[in-house]
Structure formats: structure tokens, C-alpha cells
Design an enzyme around this catalytic site. Structure first.
Site, PDB file in Angstrom:
ATOM      1  N   SER A 198     -18.132   5.237   4.029  1.00  0.00           N
ATOM      2  CA  SER A 198     -19.310   4.360   4.043  1.00  0.00           C
ATOM      3  C   SER A 198     -20.108   4.461   5.330  1.00  0.00           C
ATOM      4  O   SER A 198     -21.223   3.955   5.405  1.00  0.00           O
ATOM      5  CB  SER A 198     -18.867   2.914   3.826  1.00  0.00           C
ATOM      6  N   HIS A 216      -6.885   7.781  11.716  1.00  0.00           N
ATOM      7  CA  HIS A 216      -6.476   6.370  11.615  1.00  0.00           C
ATOM      8  C   HIS A 216      -4.981   6.226  11.326  1.00  0.00           C
ATOM      9  O   HIS A 216      -4.538   5.159  10.907  1.00  0.00           O
ATOM     10  CB  HIS A 216      -7.307   5.651  10.547  1.00  0.00           C
ATOM     11  N   CYS A 276       7.722   3.039  16.892  1.00  0.00           N
ATOM     12  CA  CYS A 276       8.441   2.022  17.656  1.00  0.00           C
ATOM     13  C   CYS A 276       7.570   1.590  18.822  1.00  0.00           C
ATOM     14  O   CYS A 276       7.137   2.423  19.629  1.00  0.00           O
ATOM     15  CB  CYS A 276       9.775   2.584  18.154  1.00  0.00           C
ATOM     16  N   LEU A 333     -20.363   8.639  -3.504  1.00  0.00           N
ATOM     17  CA  LEU A 333     -20.782   8.062  -4.785  1.00  0.00           C
ATOM     18  C   LEU A 333     -22.241   7.632  -4.728  1.00  0.00           C
ATOM     19  O   LEU A 333     -22.981   7.744  -5.701  1.00  0.00           O
ATOM     20  CB  LEU A 333     -19.877   6.857  -5.091  1.00  0.00           C
ATOM     21  N   GLU A 334     -22.637   7.134  -3.568  1.00  0.00           N
ATOM     22  CA  GLU A 334     -24.003   6.614  -3.392  1.00  0.00           C
ATOM     23  C   GLU A 334     -24.371   6.805  -1.921  1.00  0.00           C
ATOM     24  O   GLU A 334     -23.487   7.063  -1.098  1.00  0.00           O
ATOM     25  CB  GLU A 334     -24.027   5.124  -3.761  1.00  0.00           C
ATOM     26  N   CYS A 346      15.785   4.436  19.174  1.00  0.00           N
ATOM     27  CA  CYS A 346      16.322   3.622  20.283  1.00  0.00           C
ATOM     28  C   CYS A 346      17.198   2.463  19.795  1.00  0.00           C
ATOM     29  O   CYS A 346      17.759   1.737  20.617  1.00  0.00           O
ATOM     30  CB  CYS A 346      15.184   3.103  21.169  1.00  0.00           C
ATOM     31  N   ARG A 361       0.836  -1.207   0.000  1.00  0.00           N
ATOM     32  CA  ARG A 361       0.000   0.000   0.000  1.00  0.00           C
ATOM     33  C   ARG A 361       0.875   1.263   0.000  1.00  0.00           C
ATOM     34  O   ARG A 361       0.525   2.254  -0.639  1.00  0.00           O
ATOM     35  CB  ARG A 361      -0.936  -0.017   1.210  1.00  0.00           C
ATOM     36  N   CYS A 403       9.992   2.374  22.231  1.00  0.00           N
ATOM     37  CA  CYS A 403      10.221   3.750  22.731  1.00  0.00           C
ATOM     38  C   CYS A 403       9.126   4.705  22.294  1.00  0.00           C
ATOM     39  O   CYS A 403       9.143   5.870  22.687  1.00  0.00           O
ATOM     40  CB  CYS A 403      11.596   4.252  22.314  1.00  0.00           C
TER      41      CYS A 403
HETATM   42  P1  OAD Z   1     -15.120   2.422   2.747  1.00  0.00           P
HETATM   43  O1  OAD Z   1     -14.462   1.581   1.728  1.00  0.00           O
HETATM   44  O2  OAD Z   1     -15.838   1.745   3.840  1.00  0.00           O
HETATM   45  O3  OAD Z   1     -16.156   3.407   2.046  1.00  0.00           O
HETATM   46  C1  OAD Z   1     -15.793   4.160   0.933  1.00  0.00           C
HETATM   47  C2  OAD Z   1     -16.990   4.980   0.485  1.00  0.00           C
HETATM   48  O4  OAD Z   1     -16.578   5.794  -0.602  1.00  0.00           O
HETATM   49  C3  OAD Z   1     -18.181   4.153   0.007  1.00  0.00           C
HETATM   50  O5  OAD Z   1     -19.375   4.661   0.596  1.00  0.00           O
HETATM   51  C4  OAD Z   1     -18.194   4.367  -1.507  1.00  0.00           C
HETATM   52  O6  OAD Z   1     -19.510   4.407  -2.048  1.00  0.00           O
HETATM   53  C5  OAD Z   1     -17.562   5.732  -1.622  1.00  0.00           C
HETATM   54  N1  OAD Z   1     -16.861   5.949  -2.892  1.00  0.00           N
HETATM   55  C6  OAD Z   1     -16.216   5.060  -3.686  1.00  0.00           C
HETATM   56  N2  OAD Z   1     -15.678   5.659  -4.755  1.00  0.00           N
HETATM   57  C7  OAD Z   1     -15.991   6.973  -4.648  1.00  0.00           C
HETATM   58  C8  OAD Z   1     -15.731   8.122  -5.440  1.00  0.00           C
HETATM   59  N3  OAD Z   1     -15.034   8.055  -6.580  1.00  0.00           N
HETATM   60  N4  OAD Z   1     -16.225   9.316  -5.033  1.00  0.00           N
HETATM   61  C9  OAD Z   1     -16.925   9.405  -3.873  1.00  0.00           C
HETATM   62  N5  OAD Z   1     -17.215   8.362  -3.082  1.00  0.00           N
HETATM   63  C10 OAD Z   1     -16.749   7.159  -3.466  1.00  0.00           C
HETATM   64  O7  OAD Z   1     -14.002   3.424   3.308  1.00  0.00           O
HETATM   65  P2  OAD Z   1     -14.031   4.297   4.633  1.00  0.00           P
HETATM   66  O8  OAD Z   1     -15.396   4.750   4.968  1.00  0.00           O
HETATM   67  O9  OAD Z   1     -12.964   5.313   4.513  1.00  0.00           O
HETATM   68  O10 OAD Z   1      -9.852   1.840   8.777  1.00  0.00           O
HETATM   69  O11 OAD Z   1     -13.563   3.221   5.689  1.00  0.00           O
HETATM   70  C11 OAD Z   1     -13.380   3.579   7.028  1.00  0.00           C
HETATM   71  C12 OAD Z   1     -12.257   2.800   7.629  1.00  0.00           C
HETATM   72  O12 OAD Z   1     -12.465   1.402   7.405  1.00  0.00           O
HETATM   73  C13 OAD Z   1     -10.899   3.049   7.028  1.00  0.00           C
HETATM   74  O13 OAD Z   1     -10.258   4.188   7.542  1.00  0.00           O
HETATM   75  C14 OAD Z   1     -10.155   1.808   7.380  1.00  0.00           C
HETATM   76  C15 OAD Z   1     -11.185   0.774   7.049  1.00  0.00           C
HETATM   77  O14 OAD Z   1     -11.112  -0.420   7.743  1.00  0.00           O
HETATM   78  C16 OAD Z   1      -8.822   1.133   9.263  1.00  0.00           C
HETATM   79  O15 OAD Z   1      -8.064   0.482   8.548  1.00  0.00           O
HETATM   80  C17 OAD Z   1      -8.679   1.256  10.748  1.00  0.00           C
END
Ligand code: OAD
Length: 235
Positions: A182, A113, A121, A207-208, A143, A60, A124
């Protein structure tokens, strides 16, 4: 209503970086559809299989270094500057661990996040910028211990960073806008209800409709690279 707001709280999620090629988590082709988060994004997974966890985040990190900010990141940087010019303020809180907001010119960002380009680390607690692959054989620059570095990201079961500052900023805002998220992961997903309880206007740009769509006063649906610049122009 939203075009009179001066103190705006923006929460961004993976959708804002999707068009930069970084993908999302919960969409049909998202990361968590292809990988099991319980095997890659928990403290227990890291304790059990650190090499696999490092490999996942190394891939990533490499993808992030190839990616560029898109029009949504750029519009949010313009919004920050524009609000400051008229005595307002943008509080940009991102769930994303990428640095695309920074590279687009945003100056004040809270990464709740964590950040992919940093390593912490576990011994430390020092946090260092880390742009290369991270491995169990690496030593902490502070450290010098070996095998104690982990990605500076929040895993499932861990508490997000900066929650006090986030809550204070939310309560001091007059508009809450969630972009490209989401609404599945708490506490970020609960911020819209906190805003509602405090009488703050809310808007979703996605997006939705998200899982929380019913909680927002306004909604703008479309790809972030179009919907965010349109909204910023209206503000
Ligand atoms: P999600 O993958 O859960 O949601 C992404 C959202 O973006 C969805 O509602 C999609 O519909 C929308 N989406 C996709 N493409 C898009 C576009 N081109 N324009 C606008 N919207 C679009 O991602 P997050 O909500 O960020 O945490 O997820 C929250 C957390 O879950 C992340 O920070 C991560 C993950 O597990 C950790 O890793 C702790």
C-alpha cells in the site's frame, strides 16, 4: 523499458500473499481493521501484554503453516532463475513475514520486517527457527532462559532489518518493482522515491493504485496471481 532490465529490485507486500489466504493489513477486511496494531505490534505492547501478543502471532503462524504459495510467488521464483540465466540478478525484498517466497522456490530473499517462523531471544539475541506456538513459558534453546523469546518480526517503532543491503541493491538495480504493497509504511514506502532520485525506472503491480501510485513510471493493476505472472512473462 522494463523488458530490457537485467538487475531487478522487487519489493513485495501483503498483497502478494493475499490470494494464499493470509490477508492484508489495510484493506477493508484487513488485519489492522480487526486488530489494533498498537496493542499487538509494538515493543510496549509486548512488554505490557506478552500473552496477547504471542496469541496474535501464534494464530498467524498456524494460518501460515496451512497456506500455500500462489502463482505470484511462483512467477517471482521463475524470474530469479531466468535473470540468473542471462547474467542478471533479482533482489527480492519482502515486507512479508511469511515464507511463501521461499516455498515457491525463490532462493535469495531479504525479509525486512522479519520472519514469523523464527523466534529471537531478547537476552542472548539468538534467532531460532520456531514453527510451534510461542509462549511466555518457553525457554531459549541457546541460553535456556525462560520468558525471553519474542517473534522475530519488526514492530512499529523498531528499525527494519538489512537496510544497508537494501539500499545498496536498490542503487545497483535498473528497475524497481513494488508488488502488493500500500505504500503506507516507511522506510519501504520511500524506496520508490530513492529509485526516482537515482534515475531507476519504477513499476507498481497492485490490485489498485497505492498511496504512492503517482511516483511510479509504470503500473499494472489486477490480482497478483495474474498480474505478476503476466509481467514476468513480459520481462
Ligand atoms: P497493506 O495491507 O498495507 O497493503 C496491501 C496492498 O496489497 C494494498 O495496496 C492492496 O490494494 C493490495 N492487494 C490486496 N490484495 C491484492 C491482490 N490479490 N493482488 C495484488 N495486490 C493486492 O500491506 P503492506 O503494504 O505489505 O508491517 O504493509 C506494510 C507493512 O504494514 C507490513 O509489513 C506490516 C504492516 O503493518 C509490520 O507489521 C511491521
Amino acid at each position: 523499458m522494463s523488458n530490457r532490465a537485467k538487475r531487478i529490485f522487487v519489493l513485495t507486500g501483503a498483497g502478494v500473499s493475499a490470494e494464499s489466504g493470509l490477508g492484508t493489513f489495510r484493506d477493508r477486511d484487513g488485519l489492522w481493521a480487526r486488530y489494533d496494531p498498537m496493542k499487538l505490534a509494538t515493543p510496549a505492547a509486548f512488554a505490557r501484554t506478552p500473552r496477547e501478543v504471542h496469541a496474535f502471532y501464534n494464530a498467524r503462524r498456524a494460518a501460515l503453516l496451512r497456506a500455500e504459495p500462489n502463482a505470484a510467488h511462483q512467477a517471482l521464483a521463475r524470474l530469479e532463475a531466468g535473470l540468473a540465466d542471462r547474467g542478471g540478478e533479482l533482489f527480492l525484498c519482502t515486507q512479508n513475514i511469511d515464507d511463501l517466497h521461499e516455498r515457491a522456490g525463490s532462493r535469495q530473499i531479504v525479509h525486512m520486517h522479519g520472519e514469523l517462523l523464527k523466534a529471537r531471544c531478547t537476552a542472548c539475541k539468538t534467532v531460532n527457527v520456531w514453527r510451534d506456538d510461542l509462549n511466555v513459558t518457553d525457554s531459549c534453546p541457546a541460553c535456556q532462559r525462560t520468558g525471553t523469546l519474542r517473534p522475530h518480526v519488526v514492530w512499529f517503532g523498531e528499525t527494519p532489518f538489512h537496510l544497508k543491503a537494501i539500499n545498496a541493491a536498490l542503487l545497483g538495480s535498473d528497475l524497481f518493482v513494488a508488488i502488493g504493497t500500500s505504500g503506507a509504511v516507511y522506510p519501504a514506502a520511500g524506496l520508490v522515491e530513492d529509485a526516482n532520485r537515482a534515475g531507476i525506472r519504477t513499476c507498481e503491480i497492485n490490485l489498485e493504485p497505492s498511496a504512492n501510485a503517482h511516483s511510479f513510471d509504470e503500473a499494472r493493476y489486477g490480482p497478483a496471481s495474474e498480474a505478476v505472472p503476466n509481467w514476468v512473462a513480459a520481462v
